[in-house]
Design an enzyme around this catalytic site. Structure first.
Site, PDB file in Angstrom:
ATOM      1  N   CYS A 123      33.645  42.801  41.580  1.00  0.00           N
ATOM      2  CA  CYS A 123      33.097  42.412  39.619  1.00  0.00           C
ATOM      3  C   CYS A 123      34.519  42.636  39.253  1.00  0.00           C
ATOM      4  CB  CYS A 123      32.697  43.681  39.253  1.00  0.00           C
ATOM      5  SG  CYS A 123      32.055  44.207  37.724  1.00  0.00           S
ATOM      6  N   CYS A 232      43.227  46.441  39.709  1.00  0.00           N
ATOM      7  CA  CYS A 232      41.749  45.414  39.343  1.00  0.00           C
ATOM      8  C   CYS A 232      41.944  44.009  40.103  1.00  0.00           C
ATOM      9  CB  CYS A 232      41.948  45.264  37.503  1.00  0.00           C
ATOM     10  SG  CYS A 232      42.856  43.985  37.044  1.00  0.00           S
TER      11      CYS A 232
END
Length: 236
Positions: A123, A232
């Site tokens: 994601c 991330c």
């Protein structure tokens, strides 16, 4: 003209990194920013998650009009989007909204709902890393607001480094700043701050993957809580 255009037009970017990293280690923040602005001119940008505008405030004093890239994942808190809009209105910068190739609805139709919970790395890659990588292609260098004290993976970073994944220069002017130095700079200069900071969110990411942090907890423990994830992927 920039130094690249006037002094050594064929100079290899990796050579620039090595010499600058040694020369600027421990240098004052504004000296690092001035070097980068003089070296890369309009081929440098700044990225911001809109947690606060400290780096935007610093860089815009040296290079007003700089492009500020904000990755709008489609999952941000309303407060984060509001901070982006406030930054655009208050500071002399050009905010560029970077979006993924698919909307949230299109991603869920293709990959199923709640991908962030099932595969957070994928994601993040689709909604942050990939779109930012494409947006950075038009630049030779970028300013980042990472700091060594934030995570273990950032402790060995350098103030100027070669971003091998993207083939460009990465400049980290506030790398050695402590949280207290950040707080002092923000207060002393009236810098815009994402209001979520005052609600127990010292580190702010996408809404589904960020929770408030209790007093005494690691400031980044609210990011991807329980997933064994601390980055991330943009900065690794």
């Amino acid at each position: 003209m920039t130094l690249l255009e006037t002094d050594r037009p064929t100079l290899d970017l990796e050579d620039i990194v090595e010499s600058a990293a040694a020369a600027l280690e421990g240098a004052p923040t504004l000296e690092v920013i001035r070097w980068a602005a003089a070296t890369f001119g309009d081929r440098i940008c700044l990225t911001s998650s809109m947690s606060d505008a400290a780096l935007i405030h610093l860089v815009s004093k040296v290079k007003p009009g700089i492009d500020v890239l904000f990755v709008d994942t489609g999952y941000h808190f309303a407060e984060t989007v509001g901070t982006r809009d406030a930054v655009e209105a208050v500071y002399p910068v050009n905010v560029i909204n970077v979006t993924p190739s698919r909307t949230v609805a299109e991603q869920e139709a293709a990959l199923g709902p709640r991908l962030n919970g099932r595969n957070p790395d994928l994601c993040c890659h689709l909604r942050k890393v990939e779109p930012l990588g494409k947006a950075l292609e038009g630049y030779m260098a970028w300013f980042s607001g990472i700091r060594r004290e934030e995570t273990a993976s950032r402790r060995d970073r350098r103030v100027v480094e070669w971003d091998r994944k993207r083939g460009m220069v990465k400049v980290n002017p506030i790398l050695d700043w402590t949280q207290q130095e950040m707080d002092d700079y923000i207060e002393d200069n009236g810098v815009l701050v994402n209001p979520l900071h005052y609600d127990g969110y010292p580190s702010i990411g996408c809404e589904p993957c960020t929770r408030p942090v209790a007093p005494g907890e690691d400031p980044r423990s609210g990011r991807w809580a329980g997933m064994g994830k601390t980055e991330c992927g943009i900065h690794i």
